[in-house]
Design an enzyme around this catalytic site. Sequence first.
Site, PDB file in Angstrom:
ATOM      1  N   GLY B  14       0.631  -1.138  -0.064  1.00 57.65           N
ATOM      2  CA  GLY B  14      -0.134   0.104   0.079  1.00 57.65           C
ATOM      3  C   GLY B  14       0.991   1.210   0.088  1.00 57.65           C
ATOM      4  O   GLY B  14       2.069   1.224  -0.146  1.00 57.65           O
ATOM      5  N   ASP B 137     -10.759   5.032   9.948  1.00 63.27           N
ATOM      6  CA  ASP B 137     -10.665   4.494   8.630  1.00 63.27           C
ATOM      7  C   ASP B 137     -11.744   3.318   8.356  1.00 63.27           C
ATOM      8  O   ASP B 137     -11.431   2.375   8.114  1.00 63.27           O
ATOM      9  CB  ASP B 137      -9.454   4.052   7.993  1.00 63.27           C
ATOM     10  CG  ASP B 137      -9.254   3.797   6.543  1.00 63.27           C
ATOM     11  OD1 ASP B 137     -10.142   4.324   5.788  1.00 63.27           O
ATOM     12  OD2 ASP B 137      -8.096   3.254   6.242  1.00 63.27           O
TER      13      ASP B 137
HETATM   14  N1  LIG Z   1      -5.117 -10.032  10.519  1.00 67.23           N
HETATM   15  C1  LIG Z   1      -5.624  -9.987   9.534  1.00 67.23           C
HETATM   16  N2  LIG Z   1      -6.038 -11.082   9.151  1.00 67.23           N
HETATM   17  C2  LIG Z   1      -6.414 -11.459   7.790  1.00 67.23           C
HETATM   18  N3  LIG Z   1      -6.339 -10.659   6.922  1.00 67.23           N
HETATM   19  C3  LIG Z   1      -5.762  -9.208   7.002  1.00 67.23           C
HETATM   20  C4  LIG Z   1      -5.436  -9.192   8.365  1.00 67.23           C
HETATM   21  N4  LIG Z   1      -5.044  -7.723   8.391  1.00 67.23           N
HETATM   22  C5  LIG Z   1      -5.203  -7.349   7.201  1.00 67.23           C
HETATM   23  N5  LIG Z   1      -5.524  -8.222   6.588  1.00 67.23           N
HETATM   24  C6  LIG Z   1      -5.900  -8.180   4.777  1.00 67.23           C
HETATM   25  O1  LIG Z   1      -4.985  -7.134   4.508  1.00 67.23           O
HETATM   26  C7  LIG Z   1      -5.900  -5.953   4.029  1.00 67.23           C
HETATM   27  C8  LIG Z   1      -4.935  -4.673   4.270  1.00 67.23           C
HETATM   28  O2  LIG Z   1      -4.839  -4.511   5.678  1.00 67.23           O
HETATM   29  P1  LIG Z   1      -4.882  -3.123   6.464  1.00 67.23           P
HETATM   30  O3  LIG Z   1      -4.496  -3.627   7.572  1.00 67.23           O
HETATM   31  O4  LIG Z   1      -6.262  -2.678   6.040  1.00 67.23           O
HETATM   32  O5  LIG Z   1      -3.704  -2.502   5.737  1.00 67.23           O
HETATM   33  P2  LIG Z   1      -3.976  -1.030   4.706  1.00 67.23           P
HETATM   34  O6  LIG Z   1      -3.402   0.096   5.513  1.00 67.23           O
HETATM   35  O7  LIG Z   1      -2.941  -1.524   3.782  1.00 67.23           O
HETATM   36  O8  LIG Z   1      -5.306  -0.936   4.174  1.00 67.23           O
HETATM   37  C9  LIG Z   1      -7.274  -6.099   4.579  1.00 67.23           C
HETATM   38  O9  LIG Z   1      -8.107  -5.217   3.987  1.00 67.23           O
HETATM   39  C10 LIG Z   1      -7.350  -7.479   4.835  1.00 67.23           C
HETATM   40  O10 LIG Z   1      -7.866  -8.222   3.540  1.00 67.23           O
HETATM   41 MG   LIG Z   2      -7.244  -1.105   5.283  1.00 71.25          MG
END
Ligand SMILES: Nc1ncnc2c1ncn2[C@@H]1O[C@H](COP(=O)(O)OP(=O)(O)O)[C@@H](O)[C@H]1O
Ligand SMILES: [Mg+2]
Lengths: 181, 230
Positions: B14, B137
């Site tokens: 990202g 968010d």
């Molecule tokens: N603990 C988790 N278990 C399973 N999938 C996860 C987890 N954390 C993140 N993801 C997957 O990764 C994606 C991006 O993580 P996120 O924390 O939302 O980061 P960003 O800031 O890039 O949006 C999420 O939308 C989800 O699909």
């Molecule tokens: Mg996210």
Amino acid sequence: MGEVTNIVTEKLDPTSGLYVSMALFRNVKNSKVIKDKVVSGALQCSIIKPSLIAHPFQVVVAANKAAASQVFGSMVTKSIYTELLFNLSISKNISQSLMKFGINESDQDILVATIHAEDASNMSEIMVQVEGQVVPLTDLQNICDFNLLRKSYKISEDELKVTSLLDSIVSRIATSDFVSH
Amino acid sequence: MSSELEGFEMMKQGAEGRLFRGAYLGKPTVVKERFKKMYRHPDLDEHLTKDRIKAEARAIVRSKAAGVRTPCLYHVDFNQRRLYMEDIVGSVTVKKFIKDSLIGCSDEEAMVKIKPVAYEIGSIIGRLHAHHIIHGDLTTSNILYSLSESSKIVLTLIDFGLSHIDNSAEDKGVDLYVLERALLSTHSNADKMFPIILQAYKKANSQESKTILAKFEEVRARGRKRTMVG
Ligand SMILES: Nc1ncnc2c1ncn2[C@@H]1O[C@H](COP(=O)(O)OP(=O)(O)O)[C@@H](O)[C@H]1O
Ligand SMILES: [Mg+2]
């Protein structure tokens, strides 16, 4: 987790190159001697009060944090073994934490944890010195005091509706240096 | 100092960082690693990144205490700017769940599937806000959907990178507004979902809901004006 004759071993953060091994003893007759040897440094390990341990993974997470602190030079206690004990606690008071999670001289149940390089555990050396019975780590679930754990880690009933006791504890251990409860 | 994540697979790259999936301490783990920002002074960058990681980890732990499911935290590594957390195995984002629910069924059928999820979303946001946790968010990609062993809907809230602790009706109203916008862009029936979300929200955060919903209406009116002008 690896398991040989009631010793459970887990690999810690690869940055550290270290492993943690654990063994649980019951009906221990010489807790005072063992404790003195650990305090003097003659025995290299943490001795932990098993009534405050819900699962071996709780110790793994605290040991991992200790190993990482050693790698990055950010330990707040004098050895990796006191650091492990301190990490089990969510209190910032070092001596109180060591007392709470360490054993008393009269305790008959003790959990031993050693941190070591691959295939270099000193657990067998410790095992011959403990006058007690080695039992599987799964016995922790019979020894641990659920209510004491809940109180010690300040876990509410609402929280236990959405998470396991172990997950709640582990998340607190991982963040205890900057999250207060 | 930053070492490669041995045996991990990259999930997502990202703007703020990268996510990896693999095994850590013997558990299925997701690692969220933040980038170094080269345009910032290294000391300032380290400081700001450390604060963001702290805020994210703190909100994850506080949410549990508020009765909102979040991933278990395994390790926080400020030196390598990483958060190690439980991989919610078998989950999909609510965004994907809604899209998949629409495939091959009528709007009515889709709503039957989506309604209980909407209610659960409202409940968790209400509990979060009742404990003064602002998510910051609230999109449908930041809520994970899975089923428990007894086939109950389980929602896990993630991505607290913009969260903070504050008793601000305005911030809570904005959280709801962001969620409404996110739903509208995910699903044409979102207008039917949102009242259910608000109904559950009111129940879970009964003390403050009046003030917050008034703020929400205000934020929404401002947003509408902005879209009409802009
Ligand atoms: N603990 C988790 N278990 C399973 N999938 C996860 C987890 N954390 C993140 N993801 C997957 O990764 C994606 C991006 O993580 P996120 O924390 O939302 O980061 P960003 O800031 O890039 O949006 C999420 O939308 C989800 O699909
Ligand atoms: Mg996210």
